[in-house]
Design a protein around this motif. Structure first.
Motif, short mmCIF file in Angstrom:
data_model
loop_
_atom_site.label_atom_id
_atom_site.label_comp_id
_atom_site.label_asym_id
_atom_site.label_seq_id
_atom_site.Cartn_x
_atom_site.Cartn_y
_atom_site.Cartn_z
N ARG A 58 41.91 46.89 33.64
CA ARG A 58 42.63 46.43 34.82
C ARG A 58 43.09 47.58 35.72
N PRO A 84 43.42 43.36 38.37
CA PRO A 84 44.55 44.29 38.26
C PRO A 84 45.88 43.56 38.52
N ASP A 104 43.15 34.85 33.35
CA ASP A 104 43.79 35.57 34.47
C ASP A 104 44.48 34.57 35.39
#
Ligand code: DOR
Ligand code: ZN
Ligand code: ZN
Length: 356
Positions: A58, A84, A104
């Motif tokens: 990330r 990220p 995510d």
């Protein structure tokens, strides 16, 4: 592009845009070197590796470290960066692509994905989605509706931000239709050939997204036959046999060694043409990843045109088992060359030394 004698076929090197080479904290499952061996044995000369390593990639720092390690492989190595925490990390890493997992979306939310999409659009990167909306997951169930809902979300994000999107390992003919004109898509060998009925070993057949019904699978094959699918990719996801045989098996199927042969079996069955094979598993993914695999530069695969029985025990990578065990496939990879050097011949991978 393709030369055909009655016994051998010479194809441009294959390009697999979706593999998991693990290594680092998960090297007991697979390593960069092991992954490269499986690729070479399968006629694959370039890969797009996934960032769900341990640790997950990330940051710009981890991204650079991994790309540098991958560049020591004989095959051409590309890496999809992980999501990220801060969007600005993209400015530092400058990846070509960012991989978005349902996990995510669950932890950062769709809004974070949209901010990433905006930033990616201005930096010129693209988003590659494992497209299942996690709000549709119940217990261990991941229904097809999760894919349908994700496609709609991603369509909105693509339209609002103008970001280029690719949906990987789609499982529904619906998705191939619904993404026309605004996203590219790929399918895996297992979602094309295996389903809930014909895949008999629950642990080896466990994968995300899940295998679907025979009807859905046949619809996906029909979508492939009618040219609605842009690319073919394995989602080569190795685990150890012990992990797969445990009470809580992890999802994932490894198929890099045999993916080209499975695709050529679809050619033999008249479902795709030889031009389709090259488009789906070489030309289109090479453009997506930005690699040059022109045969003239000496990256090619030699295939023997005969039927053979798939045996996991013959795989060249760390993963030596498969739900395709004893499947009849057509087209055995005899040799693979990358940039003028033969790295695989007669079942042996040669001079594979990682320059770390
Ligand atoms: O089956 C899967 N295995 N699906 C994923 O999205 C991840 C992968 C893995 O990394 O093992
Ligand atoms: Zn995935
Ligand atoms: Zn994957």
């Amino acid at each position: 592009l393709v030369q055909l004698s009655n016994k051998y076929l010479i194809l441009p090197g294959m390009v697999d845009l979706h593999v998991h080479f693990r290594d680092w904290g998960l090297s007991h499952k697979e390593t960069l070197e092991g992954g490269a061996r499986a690729a070479l044995a399968g006629g694959v000369v370039a890969v797009g590796d996934m960032p769900n390593t341990s640790p997950h990639i990330r940051t710009a720092e981890l991204y650079r470290k991994r790309v540098e390690q991958g560049s020591g492989l004989p095959i051409l190595y590309r890496l999809h960066m992980g999501v990220p925490e801060e969007v600005a990390e993209l400015d530092r890493a400058r990846p070509r692509s960012v991989k978005i997992y349902p996990e995510d979306v669950a932890s950062f939310g769709w809004q974070h994905v949209e901010r990433l999409a905006e930033r990616c659009a201005s930096l010129g990167c693209f988003l590659i989605f494992h497209c299942e909306d996690p709000s549709y997951f119940k217990n261990s169930e991941r229904p097809p509706e999760a894919e349908v809902a994700c496609v709609e979300r991603v369509r909105q994000i693509a339209h609002r931000t103008g970001v280029r999107v690719h949906l990987t390992h789609i499982t529904l003919p619906y998705t191939a239709e619904a993404t026309r004109g605004w996203a590219s898509v790929d399918v895996t060998p297992h979602h094309l050939l295996l389903d809930m009925d014909n895949c008999k070993d629950p642990a080896l057949c466990l994968v995300n997204p899940r295998l679907r019904t025979p009807e859905i699978r046949r619809g996906l094959l029909a979508a492939l036959a009618s040219g609605l699918i842009d690319m073919y990719a394995t989602d080569h996801a190795p685990h150890t046999l012990e992990e797969k045989r445990s009470g809580n098996p992890p999802p994932g199927i490894c198929s890099l060694d045999i993916a080209l042969s499975l695709l050529l079996s679809l050619w033999k069955r008249g479902i795709v043409s030889l031009d389709d094979v090259v488009r789906l598993y070489s030309f289109r993914p090479s453009r997506l990843l930005g690699v040059d695999i022109d045969t003239a530069r000496g990256s090619f695969a030699v295939v023997k045109l005969e039927e053979f029985e798939i045996r996991g025990g013959n795989f060249a990578g760390s993963c030596k088992f498969t739900p395709f065990e004893k499947f009849k496939a057509f087209g055995m990879v005899e040799a693979t060359a990358v940039r003028g050097k033969i790295y695989f011949k007669n079942g042996e991978v040669y001079s594979l030394q990682l320059a770390l």
